[in-house]
Write a protein that holds these residues in place. Structure first.
Motif, PDB file in Angstrom:
ATOM      1  N   ALA A  29       0.826  -1.207   0.000  1.00  0.00           N
ATOM      2  CA  ALA A  29       0.000   0.000   0.000  1.00  0.00           C
ATOM      3  C   ALA A  29       0.862   1.260   0.000  1.00  0.00           C
ATOM      4  N   VAL A  30       1.955   1.229   0.787  1.00  0.00           N
ATOM      5  CA  VAL A  30       2.868   2.376   0.816  1.00  0.00           C
ATOM      6  C   VAL A  30       3.518   2.581  -0.543  1.00  0.00           C
ATOM      7  N   VAL A  31       3.967   1.489  -1.157  1.00  0.00           N
ATOM      8  CA  VAL A  31       4.588   1.575  -2.487  1.00  0.00           C
ATOM      9  C   VAL A  31       3.593   2.132  -3.499  1.00  0.00           C
ATOM     10  N   ALA A  32       2.346   1.681  -3.415  1.00  0.00           N
ATOM     11  CA  ALA A  32       1.327   2.177  -4.344  1.00  0.00           C
ATOM     12  C   ALA A  32       1.117   3.686  -4.182  1.00  0.00           C
ATOM     13  N   ARG A  33       1.122   4.151  -2.939  1.00  0.00           N
ATOM     14  CA  ARG A  33       0.978   5.601  -2.711  1.00  0.00           C
ATOM     15  C   ARG A  33       2.167   6.363  -3.280  1.00  0.00           C
ATOM     16  N   GLY A 329       6.076  -0.685  16.210  1.00  0.00           N
ATOM     17  CA  GLY A 329       5.040  -1.685  16.042  1.00  0.00           C
ATOM     18  C   GLY A 329       3.751  -1.122  15.492  1.00  0.00           C
ATOM     19  N   VAL A 330       3.868  -0.110  14.613  1.00  0.00           N
ATOM     20  CA  VAL A 330       2.688   0.514  14.016  1.00  0.00           C
ATOM     21  C   VAL A 330       2.744   0.315  12.523  1.00  0.00           C
ATOM     22  N   ARG A 331       1.653   0.742  11.842  1.00  0.00           N
ATOM     23  CA  ARG A 331       1.605   0.629  10.387  1.00  0.00           C
ATOM     24  C   ARG A 331       2.608   1.550   9.754  1.00  0.00           C
ATOM     25  N   PRO A 332       3.307   1.110   8.667  1.00  0.00           N
ATOM     26  CA  PRO A 332       4.258   1.976   7.973  1.00  0.00           C
ATOM     27  C   PRO A 332       3.532   3.043   7.193  1.00  0.00           C
TER      28      PRO A 332
END
Length: 332
Positions: A29-33, A329-332
């Motif tokens: 998802a991060v890469v897509a953003r 320990g959270v979402r990237p």
């Protein structure tokens, strides 16, 4: 027993996959953003070049060429087509590694094959030194909060960041080259297109390191100041531990996510400053390529430089996100 062993192994693999799958999904998802942001940036680049006066056909025209010759080149370059069509063709060819053809008929990938690795060498060297110097200075200042050392480092760091890279470059040229003759004033390339000697890297690297060290030292100092107010760091102080141990063993680990994020965001400023620095030192990087491309209204070449720099910055930001996710320990 063998069946039980296989069952246990399969269960362990399934558990590992269950733990890894959400992380991979978040990374995707991060890469897509990031990819979407790069696509928007490229659209802005195409639009901005389109708004500049003239075009690549007129900018690269030779003396004595007729209007018919210029019109033929314009058609050859596809400049008589809508800009959104040219953007779409360029974007759809990008996954195959095709960055298009420059205004002078050369492959953009060939034009960037030598300069971009040189810029990466300059940028990675400056980035590594910046990180090391910022951590040392920031921790040194945090070990003496409010003291003379802390104030001096704070003022020097602010002043260093306030000075643009080209001013630092001129000062380095005057002191280290013209006045003392210690270092060469310009970069001479070898047969492979890289700087002939490592000494030619010193001044360009320093010109980038000095301002960015000022900025990142403030980031490190601020992150450590936030950690100083946490209970476990206060407890370490009350236990009578030496200041440097409190900073390195108790405050610094908790400050890593903020430091990584802050340093990663400065990558864009570092690469942006590299363009001016490369021009001043005649360094064989993408700075001179970009300057020539803008003068020639060469949209594919400008877009090629932007995508290379943007991809590099995105990778650094992704690494910082993963570090933050790992520590917190959270979402990237």
């Amino acid at each position: 027993m063998a069946a039980l062993s296989r069952t246990a192994k399969n269960s362990a693999v399934a558990t590992a996959l269950c733990r890894t799958a959400p992380l991979l999904a978040r990374v995707a998802a991060v890469v897509a953003r990031r990819v979407l942001m790069l696509a928007v940036l490229l659209a802005v680049v195409f639009a901005a070049v389109e708004l500049l006066p003239g075009d690549a056909a007129t900018a690269t025209a030779e003396r004595g060429e007729s209007a018919a010759d210029v019109a033929a080149r314009r058609h050859l370059l596809g400049l008589d087509r809508p800009v959104w069509e040219r953007l779409w063709d360029w974007m759809t060819a990008l996954p195959t590694g095709d960055l298009g053809t420059s205004a002078r008929g050369e492959k953009v990938t060939d034009l960037l094959a030598d300069p971009f690795p040189n810029t990466l060498l300059l940028g990675v060297s400056a980035f590594a030194l910046t990180v090391a110097a910022s951590l040392v200075l920031g921790c040194w200042a945090a070990a003496r909060p409010g003291g003379l050392t802390d104030r001096i480092i704070g003022h020097v760091a602010t002043s260093a960041f306030a000075v643009p890279e080209f001013v630092v470059s001129v000062a380095l040229l005057l002191v280290l080259s013209l006045w003392t003759g210690w270092l060469p004033a310009v970069t001479v390339t070898g047969a492979d297109g890289a700087p002939a000697t490592w000494t030619m890297l010193i001044m360009p690297v320093l010109a980038l390191v000095i301002p960015q060290t000022g900025w990142n030292t403030r980031i490190v100092r601020g992150a450590l100041a936030d950690q100083a107010a946490t209970p476990h760091v206060e407890a370490a102080h009350l236990d009578g531990l030496p200041a440097h141990q409190v900073v390195l063993r108790h405050a610094l680990p908790g400050a890593v996510p903020a430091i990584a994020t802050g340093i990663a965001t400065s990558t864009g400023m570092l690469l942006g400053g590299a363009v001016a620095v490369e021009t001043l030192f005649n360094y064989p990087g993408i700075g001179s390529v970009l300057a020539g491309a803008i003068a020639n209204r060469d949209t594919p070449l400008i877009a090629g430089v932007v995508i290379c720099a943007g991809a590099t910055i995105s990778l650094v930001l992704l690494a910082a996100d993963l570090i933050r996710a790992r520590v917190l320990g959270v979402r990237p």
